[in-house]
Motif scaffolding. Structure first.
Motif, PDB file in Angstrom:
ATOM      1  N   VAL A   1       0.802  -1.295  -0.286  1.00 19.00           N
ATOM      2  CA  VAL A   1       0.104  -0.356   0.481  1.00 19.00           C
ATOM      3  C   VAL A   1       0.897   1.465  -0.137  1.00 19.00           C
ATOM      4  N   ASP A   2       0.653   2.145  -0.579  1.00 18.01           N
ATOM      5  CA  ASP A   2       1.723   3.581  -1.560  1.00 18.01           C
ATOM      6  C   ASP A   2       1.161   4.611  -0.046  1.00 18.01           C
ATOM      7  N   ALA A   3       1.242   5.864  -0.500  1.00 17.25           N
ATOM      8  CA  ALA A   3       0.838   6.984   1.142  1.00 17.25           C
ATOM      9  C   ALA A   3      -0.699   6.583   0.281  1.00 17.25           C
ATOM     10  N   VAL A   4      -0.828   7.192  -0.876  1.00 19.75           N
ATOM     11  CA  VAL A   4      -2.235   7.422  -1.482  1.00 19.75           C
ATOM     12  C   VAL A   4      -3.357   6.351  -1.039  1.00 19.75           C
ATOM     13  N   GLY A   5      -2.792   5.376  -0.830  1.00 25.68           N
ATOM     14  CA  GLY A   5      -3.498   4.283  -0.599  1.00 25.68           C
ATOM     15  C   GLY A   5      -3.964   4.381   1.204  1.00 25.68           C
ATOM     16  N   ALA A   6      -2.751   4.320   2.056  1.00 32.37           N
ATOM     17  CA  ALA A   6      -2.740   4.300   2.668  1.00 32.37           C
ATOM     18  C   ALA A   6      -4.221   6.089   3.472  1.00 32.37           C
ATOM     19  N   GLU A   7      -3.281   7.325   2.546  1.00 36.35           N
ATOM     20  CA  GLU A   7      -4.398   8.029   3.382  1.00 36.35           C
ATOM     21  C   GLU A   7      -5.963   8.468   2.635  1.00 36.35           C
ATOM     22  N   ALA A   8      -6.362   6.702   1.664  1.00 39.67           N
ATOM     23  CA  ALA A   8      -7.564   6.693   1.347  1.00 39.67           C
ATOM     24  C   ALA A   8      -8.347   6.280   2.583  1.00 39.67           C
ATOM     25  N   MET A   9      -7.247   4.648   3.258  1.00 40.81           N
ATOM     26  CA  MET A   9      -7.821   4.130   4.194  1.00 40.81           C
ATOM     27  C   MET A   9      -7.717   5.022   4.995  1.00 40.81           C
ATOM     28  N   LEU A  10      -6.978   5.911   5.592  1.00 42.24           N
ATOM     29  CA  LEU A  10      -7.149   6.763   7.039  1.00 42.24           C
ATOM     30  C   LEU A  10      -9.411   7.058   6.828  1.00 42.24           C
ATOM     31  N   ARG A  11      -9.063   8.122   5.701  1.00 43.45           N
ATOM     32  CA  ARG A  11     -10.195   8.961   5.040  1.00 43.45           C
ATOM     33  C   ARG A  11     -11.446   7.993   5.186  1.00 43.45           C
ATOM     34  N   SER A  12     -11.613   6.561   4.757  1.00 42.20           N
ATOM     35  CA  SER A  12     -12.042   5.988   4.669  1.00 42.20           C
ATOM     36  C   SER A  12     -12.707   5.306   6.823  1.00 42.20           C
ATOM     37  N   LEU A  13     -12.870   5.916   7.618  1.00 40.66           N
ATOM     38  CA  LEU A  13     -12.690   5.694   8.964  1.00 40.66           C
ATOM     39  C   LEU A  13     -13.673   6.276   9.496  1.00 40.66           C
ATOM     40  N   LYS A  14     -14.724   6.139  10.059  1.00 41.02           N
ATOM     41  CA  LYS A  14     -15.946   6.543  10.098  1.00 41.02           C
ATOM     42  C   LYS A  14     -15.042   7.555  11.327  1.00 41.02           C
ATOM     43  N   GLY A  15     -13.929   7.399  12.204  1.00 45.41           N
ATOM     44  CA  GLY A  15     -13.577   8.399  12.503  1.00 45.41           C
ATOM     45  C   GLY A  15     -12.566   9.391  12.318  1.00 45.41           C
ATOM     46  N   PHE A  16     -12.826   9.540  11.101  1.00 42.88           N
ATOM     47  CA  PHE A  16     -11.890  10.757   9.769  1.00 42.88           C
ATOM     48  C   PHE A  16     -12.263  12.069  10.503  1.00 42.88           C
ATOM     49  N   LYS A  17     -12.620  11.932  11.007  1.00 44.59           N
ATOM     50  CA  LYS A  17     -13.153  13.526  11.919  1.00 44.59           C
ATOM     51  C   LYS A  17     -12.640  14.036  12.442  1.00 44.59           C
ATOM     52  N   LEU A  18     -11.897  13.199  12.963  1.00 42.55           N
ATOM     53  CA  LEU A  18     -10.657  12.907  14.312  1.00 42.55           C
ATOM     54  C   LEU A  18      -9.877  13.947  14.116  1.00 42.55           C
ATOM     55  N   LEU A  19      -9.463  14.044  12.520  1.00 49.33           N
ATOM     56  CA  LEU A  19      -8.055  14.051  12.171  1.00 49.33           C
ATOM     57  C   LEU A  19      -8.533  15.534  10.557  1.00 49.33           C
ATOM     58  N   ASP A  20      -9.572  15.201  10.705  1.00 42.13           N
ATOM     59  CA  ASP A  20     -10.361  16.732   9.860  1.00 42.13           C
ATOM     60  C   ASP A  20     -10.241  17.877  10.070  1.00 42.13           C
ATOM     61  N   GLY A  21     -10.768  17.857  12.295  1.00 43.31           N
ATOM     62  CA  GLY A  21      -9.990  19.466  12.400  1.00 43.31           C
ATOM     63  C   GLY A  21     -12.396  19.700  12.991  1.00 43.31           C
ATOM     64  N   TYR A  22     -12.460  18.312  14.127  1.00 40.34           N
ATOM     65  CA  TYR A  22     -13.514  18.306  14.160  1.00 40.34           C
ATOM     66  C   TYR A  22     -13.921  19.254  15.492  1.00 40.34           C
ATOM     67  N   ARG A  23     -15.014  20.178  15.466  1.00 44.49           N
ATOM     68  CA  ARG A  23     -15.429  20.493  15.825  1.00 44.49           C
ATOM     69  C   ARG A  23     -14.590  21.989  16.614  1.00 44.49           C
ATOM     70  N   GLY A  24     -13.537  22.467  16.003  1.00 43.72           N
ATOM     71  CA  GLY A  24     -13.171  23.265  16.043  1.00 43.72           C
ATOM     72  C   GLY A  24     -11.185  22.876  15.994  1.00 43.72           C
ATOM     73  N   ALA A  25     -11.303  21.495  16.741  1.00 42.61           N
ATOM     74  CA  ALA A  25      -9.891  21.084  16.661  1.00 42.61           C
ATOM     75  C   ALA A  25      -9.233  21.313  15.315  1.00 42.61           C
ATOM     76  N   PRO A  26      -7.687  21.515  15.881  1.00 39.93           N
ATOM     77  CA  PRO A  26      -6.909  21.876  14.364  1.00 39.93           C
ATOM     78  C   PRO A  26      -7.149  20.438  13.737  1.00 39.93           C
ATOM     79  N   ARG A  27      -6.296  20.369  12.063  1.00 37.23           N
ATOM     80  CA  ARG A  27      -6.708  19.494  11.694  1.00 37.23           C
ATOM     81  C   ARG A  27      -5.206  18.781  11.546  1.00 37.23           C
ATOM     82  N   ALA A  28      -4.770  17.855  11.175  1.00 41.99           N
ATOM     83  CA  ALA A  28      -3.638  16.473  11.902  1.00 41.99           C
ATOM     84  C   ALA A  28      -2.967  16.328  10.746  1.00 41.99           C
ATOM     85  N   ASP A  29      -2.310  16.299  10.630  1.00 47.28           N
ATOM     86  CA  ASP A  29      -1.351  15.624   9.173  1.00 47.28           C
ATOM     87  C   ASP A  29      -1.728  14.197   8.826  1.00 47.28           C
TER      88      ASP A  29
END
Length: 224
Positions: free
Chosen positions: A136-164
């Motif tokens: 799995v390359d980095a593109v595939g790994a990012e797609a895996m992360l984005r498929s998670l129900k909890g991805f919102k926590l990485l994407d700046g949930y409720r005003g939190a800073p977006r994760a790297d």
């Protein structure tokens, strides 16, 4: 039969120092050099999940606290049958970030299986994970992360800073590549947590578990 070891495989890891004893001035100086607060972890190949056994201490604010933590963890480990004590590792206690899990297991039919999910205390509670066969390359790994129900926590949930997320994906892909390069020596590798820091500041492997096959050497070489 398997051998348990901890190491850095393909991912950035927090600066650390290991000691057989923390009573000497060198250990105290190293603690001062790494900076406070610190995390202390007992080093033993016989205990996979140290938190459950009280063999990790958090938020140590000075050298005296480090020495006390060492004494307490060693005393506790000595009461556990068959546990070898190799010392204590000191690491900086990182603030902020989102904890995820990245692991690879060997499926007897399909081969190496990569898993990503929420990490830390959320792993078993939420059971939110995605699985793919390696490579799995980095593109595939990012797609895996984005498929998670909890991805919102990485994407700046409720005003939190977006994760790297990009750094996390690169770390996950590097883990998979390192496992493939390790060949038959490895049976399972898990990084939990992989701490994903705010956007632009990277991701850090806080803790890792490596299970070796019966015929592998007890030491796992680090993979860049």
């Amino acid at each position: 039969m398997s051998t348990t070891a901890s190491c850095t495989i393909g991912t950035p890891k927090a600066a650390s120092a290991s000691f057989a004893s923390v009573s000497d001035s060198a250990a105290r100086a190293a603690a001062d050099r790494i900076g406070y607060p610190l995390v202390a972890k007992l080093v033993s190949p016989d205990v996979a999940h140290k938190t459950e056994h009280g063999l990790i201490r958090l938020g140590l604010k000075n050298a005296d606290a480090v020495a006390t933590a060492y004494d307490e963890m060693v005393a506790k480990a000595r009461l556990m049958a068959g546990v070898r004590i190799e010392g204590v590792t000191l690491e900086p206690m990182l603030q902020g970030g989102v904890e995820i899990l990245a692991g690879v297991t060997r499926d007897p039919v399909f081969g190496w299986m990569l898993t990503v999910g929420l990490g830390g205390v959320w792993t078993e509670l939420m059971k939110d994970a995605c699985h793919r066969l390696l490579p799995v390359d980095a593109v595939g790994a990012e797609a895996m992360l984005r498929s998670l129900k909890g991805f919102k926590l990485l994407d700046g949930y409720r005003g939190a800073p977006r994760a790297d997320v990009a750094a996390a994906a690169q770390a996950v892909a590097a883990l998979g590549n390192a496992v493939l390069a390790g060949g038959d020596r490895l049976r399972e590798v898990e990084i939990n947590p992989l701490l994903v820091m705010p956007e632009g500041t990277g991701a850090v492997a806080v803790d890792a578990l490596v299970l070796l096959t019966e015929h592998a050497d007890a030491k796992v070489e680090e993979a860049a």
